[in-house]
Design a protein around this motif. Structure first.
Motif, PDB file in Angstrom:
ATOM      1  N   THR A 274     161.931  14.017 162.185  1.00  0.00           N
ATOM      2  CA  THR A 274     162.505  15.081 161.355  1.00  0.00           C
ATOM      3  C   THR A 274     161.598  15.301 160.148  1.00  0.00           C
ATOM      4  O   THR A 274     160.513  14.705 160.056  1.00  0.00           O
ATOM      5  CB  THR A 274     163.962  14.732 160.951  1.00  0.00           C
ATOM      6  OG1 THR A 274     164.520  15.818 160.208  1.00  0.00           O
ATOM      7  CG2 THR A 274     164.024  13.472 160.107  1.00  0.00           C
ATOM      8  N   ASN A 275     162.022  16.141 159.240  1.00  0.00           N
ATOM      9  CA  ASN A 275     161.298  16.454 158.004  1.00  0.00           C
ATOM     10  C   ASN A 275     160.848  15.189 157.266  1.00  0.00           C
ATOM     11  O   ASN A 275     161.648  14.281 157.047  1.00  0.00           O
ATOM     12  CB  ASN A 275     162.240  17.274 157.122  1.00  0.00           C
ATOM     13  CG  ASN A 275     161.609  17.723 155.831  1.00  0.00           C
ATOM     14  OD1 ASN A 275     161.280  16.902 154.982  1.00  0.00           O
ATOM     15  ND2 ASN A 275     161.442  19.019 155.679  1.00  0.00           N
ATOM     16  N   LYS A 276     159.591  15.137 156.866  1.00  0.00           N
ATOM     17  CA  LYS A 276     159.062  13.947 156.213  1.00  0.00           C
ATOM     18  C   LYS A 276     159.340  13.903 154.714  1.00  0.00           C
ATOM     19  O   LYS A 276     159.551  12.831 154.140  1.00  0.00           O
ATOM     20  CB  LYS A 276     157.564  13.813 156.481  1.00  0.00           C
ATOM     21  CG  LYS A 276     157.221  13.682 157.961  1.00  0.00           C
ATOM     22  CD  LYS A 276     157.978  12.547 158.647  1.00  0.00           C
ATOM     23  CE  LYS A 276     158.159  12.754 160.145  1.00  0.00           C
ATOM     24  NZ  LYS A 276     156.960  12.945 160.920  1.00  0.00           N
TER      25      LYS A 276
ATOM     26  N   ARG B 298     154.305  14.260 164.741  1.00  0.00           N
ATOM     27  CA  ARG B 298     154.408  15.701 164.490  1.00  0.00           C
ATOM     28  C   ARG B 298     155.630  16.230 165.226  1.00  0.00           C
ATOM     29  O   ARG B 298     156.349  17.080 164.740  1.00  0.00           O
ATOM     30  CB  ARG B 298     153.127  16.395 164.964  1.00  0.00           C
ATOM     31  CG  ARG B 298     153.041  17.880 164.637  1.00  0.00           C
ATOM     32  CD  ARG B 298     152.797  18.152 163.181  1.00  0.00           C
ATOM     33  NE  ARG B 298     152.566  19.582 162.924  1.00  0.00           N
ATOM     34  CZ  ARG B 298     152.588  20.131 161.720  1.00  0.00           C
ATOM     35  NH1 ARG B 298     152.836  19.397 160.644  1.00  0.00           N
ATOM     36  NH2 ARG B 298     152.353  21.412 161.571  1.00  0.00           N
TER      37      ARG B 298
ATOM     38  N   SER C 291     158.907  17.510 163.278  1.00  0.00           N
ATOM     39  CA  SER C 291     158.826  17.221 161.860  1.00  0.00           C
ATOM     40  C   SER C 291     159.103  18.520 161.086  1.00  0.00           C
ATOM     41  O   SER C 291     159.627  19.475 161.645  1.00  0.00           O
ATOM     42  CB  SER C 291     157.441  16.639 161.578  1.00  0.00           C
ATOM     43  OG  SER C 291     157.386  16.102 160.274  1.00  0.00           O
ATOM     44  N   GLY C 292     158.756  18.562 159.790  1.00  0.00           N
ATOM     45  CA  GLY C 292     159.190  19.677 158.933  1.00  0.00           C
ATOM     46  C   GLY C 292     158.564  21.020 159.270  1.00  0.00           C
ATOM     47  O   GLY C 292     157.437  21.102 159.757  1.00  0.00           O
TER      48      GLY C 292
ATOM     49  N   SER D 292     156.577  23.810 159.525  1.00  0.00           N
ATOM     50  CA  SER D 292     155.465  24.276 160.366  1.00  0.00           C
ATOM     51  C   SER D 292     155.328  23.481 161.660  1.00  0.00           C
ATOM     52  O   SER D 292     154.807  24.000 162.656  1.00  0.00           O
ATOM     53  CB  SER D 292     154.141  24.184 159.608  1.00  0.00           C
ATOM     54  OG  SER D 292     154.225  24.784 158.347  1.00  0.00           O
TER      55      SER D 292
ATOM     56  N   GLU E  26     145.751  27.599 164.792  1.00  0.00           N
ATOM     57  CA  GLU E  26     145.030  26.406 165.245  1.00  0.00           C
ATOM     58  C   GLU E  26     146.047  25.294 165.469  1.00  0.00           C
ATOM     59  O   GLU E  26     146.539  24.693 164.521  1.00  0.00           O
ATOM     60  CB  GLU E  26     143.969  26.011 164.220  1.00  0.00           C
ATOM     61  CG  GLU E  26     142.855  27.050 164.103  1.00  0.00           C
ATOM     62  CD  GLU E  26     141.709  26.575 163.209  1.00  0.00           C
ATOM     63  OE1 GLU E  26     140.862  25.802 163.668  1.00  0.00           O
ATOM     64  OE2 GLU E  26     141.693  26.988 162.027  1.00  0.00           O
TER      65      GLU E  26
ATOM     66  N   ASN F 113     148.108  21.920 166.437  1.00  0.00           N
ATOM     67  CA  ASN F 113     148.058  20.466 166.457  1.00  0.00           C
ATOM     68  C   ASN F 113     148.585  20.055 167.831  1.00  0.00           C
ATOM     69  O   ASN F 113     149.737  20.313 168.158  1.00  0.00           O
ATOM     70  CB  ASN F 113     148.933  19.878 165.357  1.00  0.00           C
ATOM     71  CG  ASN F 113     148.461  20.303 163.989  1.00  0.00           C
ATOM     72  OD1 ASN F 113     147.380  19.946 163.560  1.00  0.00           O
ATOM     73  ND2 ASN F 113     149.260  21.122 163.305  1.00  0.00           N
TER      74      ASN F 113
ATOM     75  N   ARG G 150     149.828  12.521 165.599  1.00  0.00           N
ATOM     76  CA  ARG G 150     149.021  12.716 164.394  1.00  0.00           C
ATOM     77  C   ARG G 150     149.896  13.371 163.327  1.00  0.00           C
ATOM     78  O   ARG G 150     150.363  14.489 163.509  1.00  0.00           O
ATOM     79  CB  ARG G 150     147.825  13.615 164.716  1.00  0.00           C
ATOM     80  CG  ARG G 150     146.868  13.773 163.537  1.00  0.00           C
ATOM     81  CD  ARG G 150     145.661  14.649 163.894  1.00  0.00           C
ATOM     82  NE  ARG G 150     145.012  15.071 162.677  1.00  0.00           N
ATOM     83  CZ  ARG G 150     145.434  16.073 161.927  1.00  0.00           C
ATOM     84  NH1 ARG G 150     146.458  16.778 162.301  1.00  0.00           N
ATOM     85  NH2 ARG G 150     144.802  16.358 160.792  1.00  0.00           N
TER      86      ARG G 150
ATOM     87  N   PRO H  65     149.667  13.680 159.244  1.00  0.00           N
ATOM     88  CA  PRO H  65     149.190  13.389 157.889  1.00  0.00           C
ATOM     89  C   PRO H  65     150.297  13.440 156.849  1.00  0.00           C
ATOM     90  O   PRO H  65     150.175  12.844 155.780  1.00  0.00           O
ATOM     91  CB  PRO H  65     148.149  14.492 157.644  1.00  0.00           C
ATOM     92  CG  PRO H  65     148.501  15.586 158.593  1.00  0.00           C
ATOM     93  CD  PRO H  65     149.072  14.909 159.801  1.00  0.00           C
ATOM     94  N   PHE H  66     151.393  14.138 157.155  1.00  0.00           N
ATOM     95  CA  PHE H  66     152.460  14.271 156.155  1.00  0.00           C
ATOM     96  C   PHE H  66     153.297  12.993 156.063  1.00  0.00           C
ATOM     97  O   PHE H  66     153.850  12.695 155.003  1.00  0.00           O
ATOM     98  CB  PHE H  66     153.308  15.509 156.453  1.00  0.00           C
ATOM     99  CG  PHE H  66     152.485  16.764 156.356  1.00  0.00           C
ATOM    100  CD1 PHE H  66     152.150  17.278 155.108  1.00  0.00           C
ATOM    101  CD2 PHE H  66     151.987  17.386 157.483  1.00  0.00           C
ATOM    102  CE1 PHE H  66     151.355  18.412 154.997  1.00  0.00           C
ATOM    103  CE2 PHE H  66     151.193  18.521 157.385  1.00  0.00           C
ATOM    104  CZ  PHE H  66     150.874  19.037 156.140  1.00  0.00           C
TER     105      PHE H  66
ATOM    106  N   LEU I   6     151.269  11.191 153.684  1.00  0.00           N
ATOM    107  CA  LEU I   6     151.392  11.806 152.356  1.00  0.00           C
ATOM    108  C   LEU I   6     152.668  11.364 151.650  1.00  0.00           C
ATOM    109  O   LEU I   6     152.673  11.109 150.442  1.00  0.00           O
ATOM    110  CB  LEU I   6     151.376  13.337 152.509  1.00  0.00           C
ATOM    111  CG  LEU I   6     151.491  14.137 151.224  1.00  0.00           C
ATOM    112  CD1 LEU I   6     150.188  14.079 150.439  1.00  0.00           C
ATOM    113  CD2 LEU I   6     151.858  15.598 151.530  1.00  0.00           C
ATOM    114  N   TYR I   7     153.751  11.262 152.420  1.00  0.00           N
ATOM    115  CA  TYR I   7     155.031  10.901 151.821  1.00  0.00           C
ATOM    116  C   TYR I   7     155.297   9.397 151.900  1.00  0.00           C
ATOM    117  O   TYR I   7     156.424   8.944 151.699  1.00  0.00           O
ATOM    118  CB  TYR I   7     156.168  11.705 152.469  1.00  0.00           C
ATOM    119  CG  TYR I   7     156.097  13.190 152.137  1.00  0.00           C
ATOM    120  CD1 TYR I   7     156.337  13.635 150.828  1.00  0.00           C
ATOM    121  CD2 TYR I   7     155.776  14.141 153.089  1.00  0.00           C
ATOM    122  CE1 TYR I   7     156.255  14.978 150.501  1.00  0.00           C
ATOM    123  CE2 TYR I   7     155.698  15.496 152.772  1.00  0.00           C
ATOM    124  CZ  TYR I   7     155.934  15.904 151.473  1.00  0.00           C
ATOM    125  OH  TYR I   7     155.859  17.238 151.152  1.00  0.00           O
TER     126      TYR I   7
END
Lengths: 224, 224
Positions: free
Chosen positions: A144-146, A165, A176-177, A179, A208, A210, A215, A217-218, A221-222
């Motif tokens: 779910t949303n990170k 993702r 995930s969130g 996008s 582009e 994913n 993978r 990255p968020f 990030l969180y």
């Protein structure tokens, strides 16, 4: 920072869209369950991929909500910081949604009752929270949303996967969130309708993709 | 291939959304001009970035169309391949759009007449075609959808730039196809409202930005 504070409120209260596909192989009938305060891109990222798919594959769309009143994005900002919202027009209520639905008390009940008849269920962003509350994610892997990871439902047996993702477990897809719903929708199109078509659609969207579901990255990030 | 054929029709007839920002520095009042058959992500990619921005920066939104009737995406597919469309609810007609507009004959006239009062004009995807037809792009650099590059208006003096995710020329921003509108909107937020805020919004959207306006793999893909 003010943005982070308001963002925490934002993701806790909106972004609750859920996309479902009904029995067919590949699915021809799609329903999108719209909740007040949904995040625009949660719905329209995946929808754009399906809009383009519908040019080639015969598809039907139902936009389902409690009533036929237009469903707004982020109305909570009204009178707070900004007057900035959009509304989408449902085509069906929970009561007359395609297929014979028994229990119509609310959207979570709708998910719980509808899931057994579904070929696939796709939950975008915090739409996965509603799926979890309905019980259909019990015993399943999901993401779910990170940014709002800490608020995800915990009183169930969902195996929440932070670094993803999107996650596929059986016939349940969770993304995930915001996008990430685009990537999940394109992956779904690739798996069900054919990878060539998914690539064509991404190219038509000038998006582009994913393509690696692990993978994320968020999550990093969180701090997850 | 059937998809490519229907796609040519698709991009030739939809994706005509145009986003405008009105006088203020930074702009507080945003108008989105909705055209029948618009591409969902053309509007809702940039809108999602602005929805999140509106949590921090006071913004007003007007959704402008010819009438207040819901504006559909891709209704041309009805009765052809699929029954798959969504509608957005306008808040203003061309006749009562914010600020005193004189000529209301159609959307192109609206752009031509409104532009002199605008602080910024942002055209997404083939929305740039309407801006070109209105004359406001004459003598300017601009870009637009790459898959439909061959159909862009040629009977004017626009300097169309093929290899560009988006182009800024004076106060006119034009983006490449569909998803590129998200990158252009985030770049605009970065330039006008601050790069830190643009980064925060992209992170909240879990969107991996394209930050180089000259990097355009889709121009290469379509042989431009």
């Amino acid at each position: 920072m003010q943005f982070s504070k308001s963002l925490a409120f934002l993701v806790a209260t909106l972004a609750t869209s859920l996309t479902v596909a009904r029995t067919a192989n590949p699915p021809g009938n799609w329903g999108v369950l719209l909740f007040p305060n949904f995040a625009a891109l949660d719905v329209f990222g995946p929808i754009e991929a399906l809009n383009l798919l519908s040019e080639t594959v015969p598809l039907n769309l139902s936009l389902i909500a409690k009533t036929l009143d237009p469903v707004p994005t982020q109305p909570h900002v009204l009178g707070e910081v900004s007057n900035f919202t959009q509304s989408v027009v449902p085509t069906h209520t929970l009561a007359n949604a395609p297929s014979d639905i028994e229990d119509l008390r609310d959207e979570i009940a709708f998910i719980r009752d509808t899931y057994p008849r579904l070929k696939y269920l796709i939950a975008v962003c915090t739409g996965a929270w509603l799926a979890a509350d309905s019980g259909v994610l019990d015993g399943h892997n999901a993401t779910t949303n990170k940014a709002a990871w800490a608020e995800r439902p915990v009183n169930n047996t969902v195996n929440w996967i932070a670094h993803a993702r999107w996650v596929v477990d059986g016939n349940i897809w969770t993304s995930s969130g915001i996008s990430a719903g685009i990537d999940a929708a394109l992956a779904f199109v690739g798996e069900i309708y054919g990878e060539g078509l998914a690539t064509d659609i991404a190219n038509a969207m000038e998006y582009e993709r994913n393509t690696d579901p692990t993978r994320d990255p968020f999550a990093d990030l969180y701090g997850l």
